[in-house]
Enzyme design. Sequence first.
Site, PDB file in Angstrom:
ATOM      1  N   ASP A 127      23.857   1.132   5.688  1.00  0.00           N
ATOM      2  CA  ASP A 127      23.409   0.128   6.654  1.00  0.00           C
ATOM      3  C   ASP A 127      24.502  -0.188   7.665  1.00  0.00           C
ATOM      4  O   ASP A 127      24.240  -0.386   8.850  1.00  0.00           O
ATOM      5  CB  ASP A 127      23.031  -1.172   5.935  1.00  0.00           C
ATOM      6  CG  ASP A 127      21.842  -0.961   5.009  1.00  0.00           C
ATOM      7  OD1 ASP A 127      21.351   0.187   4.926  1.00  0.00           O
ATOM      8  OD2 ASP A 127      21.421  -1.937   4.365  1.00  0.00           O
ATOM      9  N   ALA A 128      25.732  -0.229   7.169  1.00  0.00           N
ATOM     10  CA  ALA A 128      26.842  -0.611   8.045  1.00  0.00           C
ATOM     11  C   ALA A 128      26.994   0.385   9.189  1.00  0.00           C
ATOM     12  O   ALA A 128      27.308   0.019  10.320  1.00  0.00           O
ATOM     13  CB  ALA A 128      28.137  -0.694   7.251  1.00  0.00           C
TER      14      ALA A 128
ATOM     15  N   SER B 297     -15.745  -2.090  13.711  1.00  0.00           N
ATOM     16  CA  SER B 297     -15.530  -2.440  12.308  1.00  0.00           C
ATOM     17  C   SER B 297     -16.352  -1.463  11.469  1.00  0.00           C
ATOM     18  O   SER B 297     -17.069  -0.623  12.011  1.00  0.00           O
ATOM     19  CB  SER B 297     -15.935  -3.876  12.049  1.00  0.00           C
ATOM     20  OG  SER B 297     -17.277  -4.038  12.402  1.00  0.00           O
TER      21      SER B 297
ATOM     22  N   TYR C  39      24.544   2.181  10.477  1.00  0.00           N
ATOM     23  CA  TYR C  39      23.429   1.917  11.385  1.00  0.00           C
ATOM     24  C   TYR C  39      23.797   0.741  12.295  1.00  0.00           C
ATOM     25  O   TYR C  39      23.623   0.806  13.516  1.00  0.00           O
ATOM     26  CB  TYR C  39      22.156   1.593  10.585  1.00  0.00           C
ATOM     27  CG  TYR C  39      20.947   1.374  11.465  1.00  0.00           C
ATOM     28  CD1 TYR C  39      20.133   2.446  11.842  1.00  0.00           C
ATOM     29  CD2 TYR C  39      20.623   0.104  11.934  1.00  0.00           C
ATOM     30  CE1 TYR C  39      19.039   2.255  12.667  1.00  0.00           C
ATOM     31  CE2 TYR C  39      19.531  -0.093  12.764  1.00  0.00           C
ATOM     32  CZ  TYR C  39      18.739   0.981  13.123  1.00  0.00           C
ATOM     33  OH  TYR C  39      17.665   0.791  13.951  1.00  0.00           O
TER      34      TYR C  39
ATOM     35  N   LYS D 215      -8.377   0.452   1.676  1.00  0.00           N
ATOM     36  CA  LYS D 215      -8.703  -0.568   2.673  1.00  0.00           C
ATOM     37  C   LYS D 215      -7.649  -1.657   2.574  1.00  0.00           C
ATOM     38  O   LYS D 215      -7.642  -2.461   1.642  1.00  0.00           O
ATOM     39  CB  LYS D 215     -10.100  -1.138   2.456  1.00  0.00           C
ATOM     40  CG  LYS D 215     -10.493  -2.092   3.576  1.00  0.00           C
ATOM     41  CD  LYS D 215     -11.971  -2.400   3.562  1.00  0.00           C
ATOM     42  CE  LYS D 215     -12.402  -3.174   4.797  1.00  0.00           C
ATOM     43  NZ  LYS D 215     -11.739  -4.466   4.932  1.00  0.00           N
TER      44      LYS D 215
ATOM     45  N   ARG E 227      -7.369  -6.724  17.471  1.00  0.00           N
ATOM     46  CA  ARG E 227      -8.703  -6.234  17.693  1.00  0.00           C
ATOM     47  C   ARG E 227      -9.524  -7.187  18.559  1.00  0.00           C
ATOM     48  O   ARG E 227     -10.340  -6.765  19.368  1.00  0.00           O
ATOM     49  CB  ARG E 227      -9.382  -6.057  16.339  1.00  0.00           C
ATOM     50  CG  ARG E 227     -10.667  -5.324  16.433  1.00  0.00           C
ATOM     51  CD  ARG E 227     -11.193  -5.034  15.052  1.00  0.00           C
ATOM     52  NE  ARG E 227     -12.052  -6.103  14.633  1.00  0.00           N
ATOM     53  CZ  ARG E 227     -13.308  -5.925  14.230  1.00  0.00           C
ATOM     54  NH1 ARG E 227     -13.806  -4.725  14.162  1.00  0.00           N
ATOM     55  NH2 ARG E 227     -14.027  -6.938  13.879  1.00  0.00           N
TER      56      ARG E 227
ATOM     57  N   CYS F  13      13.652 -29.502 -18.485  1.00  0.00           N
ATOM     58  CA  CYS F  13      13.948 -30.072 -19.791  1.00  0.00           C
ATOM     59  C   CYS F  13      15.450 -29.924 -20.012  1.00  0.00           C
ATOM     60  O   CYS F  13      16.018 -28.865 -19.768  1.00  0.00           O
ATOM     61  CB  CYS F  13      13.183 -29.308 -20.862  1.00  0.00           C
ATOM     62  SG  CYS F  13      13.906 -29.462 -22.500  1.00  0.00           S
TER      63      CYS F  13
HETATM   64  S1  IVH Z   1     -11.225   2.398   9.830  1.00  0.00           S
HETATM   65  C1  IVH Z   1     -14.232   2.934  13.090  1.00  0.00           C
HETATM   66  N1  IVH Z   1      -9.646   2.443   7.739  1.00  0.00           N
HETATM   67  O1  IVH Z   1     -10.992  -2.955   7.805  1.00  0.00           O
HETATM   68  C2  IVH Z   1     -13.414   2.698  11.885  1.00  0.00           C
HETATM   69  N2  IVH Z   1     -10.212   0.325   8.636  1.00  0.00           N
HETATM   70  O2  IVH Z   1     -13.976  -3.207   9.561  1.00  0.00           O
HETATM   71  C3  IVH Z   1     -12.435   1.602  12.094  1.00  0.00           C
HETATM   72  N3  IVH Z   1      -9.167  -1.563   7.482  1.00  0.00           N
HETATM   73  O3  IVH Z   1     -10.445  -4.852  10.228  1.00  0.00           O
HETATM   74  C4  IVH Z   1     -11.714   1.114  10.909  1.00  0.00           C
HETATM   75  N4  IVH Z   1      -8.058  -0.378   6.010  1.00  0.00           N
HETATM   76  O4  IVH Z   1      -8.515  -3.201  10.178  1.00  0.00           O
HETATM   77  C5  IVH Z   1     -10.284   1.663   8.621  1.00  0.00           C
HETATM   78  N5  IVH Z   1      -8.236   2.666   5.913  1.00  0.00           N
HETATM   79  C6  IVH Z   1      -8.873   1.890   6.803  1.00  0.00           C
HETATM   80  C7  IVH Z   1      -8.757   0.488   6.784  1.00  0.00           C
HETATM   81  C8  IVH Z   1      -9.458  -0.274   7.715  1.00  0.00           C
HETATM   82  C9  IVH Z   1      -8.316  -1.597   6.447  1.00  0.00           C
HETATM   83  C10 IVH Z   1      -9.666  -2.770   8.170  1.00  0.00           C
HETATM   84  C11 IVH Z   1      -9.690  -2.685   9.663  1.00  0.00           C
HETATM   85  C12 IVH Z   1     -10.843  -3.537  10.047  1.00  0.00           C
HETATM   86  C13 IVH Z   1     -11.726  -3.473   8.871  1.00  0.00           C
HETATM   87  C14 IVH Z   1     -12.867  -2.532   9.132  1.00  0.00           C
END
Ligand code: IVH
Length: 686
Positions: A34-35, A83, A37, A122, A143, A433
């Site tokens: 680290d140093a 989404s 860097y 996810k 988003r 305690c």
């Molecule tokens: S794909 C068109 N992949 O889940 C596809 N989303 O509604 C777009 N999320 O808020 C999303 N992990 O931020 C995708 N492996 C993943 C994900 C992911 C989390 C979140 C994303 C969004 C929601 C999807």
Amino acid sequence: MSATDPAARAAELRTLLHHHAHRYYVLDDPEIPDAEYDRLFAELQALEEAHPSLRTPDSPTQRVLGRVLDGLAPVGHAVPMLSIRTETDTTAAGAEAFDARVRRELGLADDAPPVAYNAELKFDGLAINLRYEGGVLVQAATRGDGETGEDVTHNVRGIGQVPLRLFGDAPPVLEVRGEIYMRRDDFERLNARQRDQGARTFVNPRNTAAGAIRQLDSRGMANKKLSFFAYGLGEVRGWAAQPSTHSATLDAIAAFGVPVCADRAVVQGATGLVEFHRRMGDKRDALPFDIDGVVYKVDDLALQQRLGFVTREPRWAVAHKYPAQEQITLLRDIEVQVGRTGKLTPVAKLEPVFVGGTTVSNATLHNLFELRRKGVRIGDTVIVRRAGDVIPEVVGRVPGPRAAYVPNFRMPRECPVCGSRVVREQGGIDHRCSGGLFCAAQRKQALLHFAGRRAMDIEGLGDKLVDQLVDGGLIRTLPELYALGLAKLAALDRMAGKSAANLVAALEKSKRTTLARFLYALGIRHVGEATAKDLAKHFGAIDRVMDASVEQLLQVDDVGPVVAQSIRTFFEQPHHREVVEQLRAAGVHWDEHEGSTAANTPQPLAGKTLVLTGTLPTLTRDEAKALIEAAGGKVAGSVSKKTHAVIAGEEAGSKLDKARELGVTVLDEDGLHALLSSHPATERAE
Ligand code: IVH
């Protein structure tokens, strides 16, 4: 050779710093201390100060936080941020329904081959769009409503894992999309610090990450360590070599230096999806971050295009959930528990509730201060969070009137276990305690901690047995544990001859340990597993730790004044030194200097990076990783030309393809064992 012309040197430093930041933040595999860097960083900073025109937006110095905005500027997304549909049926049926829908919509016959999917995690954070132009990060946006988000570049620049510049041949415009999240350990650390300071604690990692990113004043990011995983693309222009599958796209993103989670796989059909969902479900608690499900995506981009969208959701992707990590339930009562260090913790007795995959009926309320701030009273409906190995906690109450008056909870004045006086300390936050090891609760907790899986790992020494040993007066100090003979143990309640013999064997086995485990097992206040490892690595020998001054302790990574003082105070007590001596006399031993910088154990994998993929026949991923690290090697999340070997098991994913593509050696588990037992001299011509 380093350049003498300031502009050339600045460019050189930027390139060096980008490289080392990637090693450090993304690969978790730094090449320089680290140093060093810091030294390079300071040199660039000085150059830029002398010649402000040399300051570029992708300069690592521009990560420094301190910008304050009046408001977040709107950003129109060139490609809408969609989404995904969520499948809330957490059983196999959820995955099967998705596969059936895809097949129907593609018009596939029943006997057509299975569809290939890229299965990924996810992440539970917030979606972000990173715009790179000419390989340089120019904008980061949330988003928002999908069409228009908010410009949060000032904060995102502070996230070490987000590259300010891409590696390799980046296209002129590349938007990388992914999730900003906070690791559980970073979240726990943040909250522990807040609690110590009597400050407001945060509810969960996701809200903390989202809140931090949307702050106007980027200095608010300073104490919040955030992380990032990419999972897709937004606008792309001029990418000649754009891959034709989603999995290869993720590989390409990783090759640009952007973090992509290693837990992903290309799987075939519904069975592949179900298996992935199950496998990740098993792994969920052990992951360092929260996930609320997995995501399946049709891997072939041409097929994705054929499937298209319904309203704002693609037909080619679905999120398949796991049981939620937060639930509401009734707070029936509040009890007080006495911990290893005598700390009194208010514990919520709950109407049992299924949360994060198990039934929870107790949850911590941390301390009186927090309990009061959350305004929790018996009879309230409360929110319980359980994520991973972290102890379940009550994070708040559901607002609403109370049916009847309930008095505020009070801490007892006497220890509920031993009757000793309860003292308030640390700015009045903690109650403790004063009974020390006179208090049976403290003795029991000390024993349980000592025997724990991550400490001395004494299998079979659980609460019930410890209760009997302490309540029966069989054990007063830790070393007495090793003096328990078969006869004494077998005489205990519910101890058949066999389990007594097993325990004796487990005690025997536990004697061979490591310095880090031993230090952790002693239960020194503020010395967790990570600190114990750092201490072992730094000092190499127990006597050096015991004799270290506060100043010497402060030299250890991540050891601050409070921790240093606590270690010093612990070893200043002759009684604790005696415990160490008695344990050693009982046969507890380890290789001094093991894991220390001066290691001289065989290190056949020293300096080598391996990549694990798929499921190995006998080793879990953590076990394989531990073996590799013990042999001096590193485990990386992605394959590059420098990878020494890829260890592939069943269902190996894109990393295996990548290894073949790059001509990297691919081994199975037997091959790994052969590597581990090879002698370094035969590997390296010296
Ligand atoms: S794909 C068109 N992949 O889940 C596809 N989303 O509604 C777009 N999320 O808020 C999303 N992990 O931020 C995708 N492996 C993943 C994900 C992911 C989390 C979140 C994303 C969004 C929601 C999807």
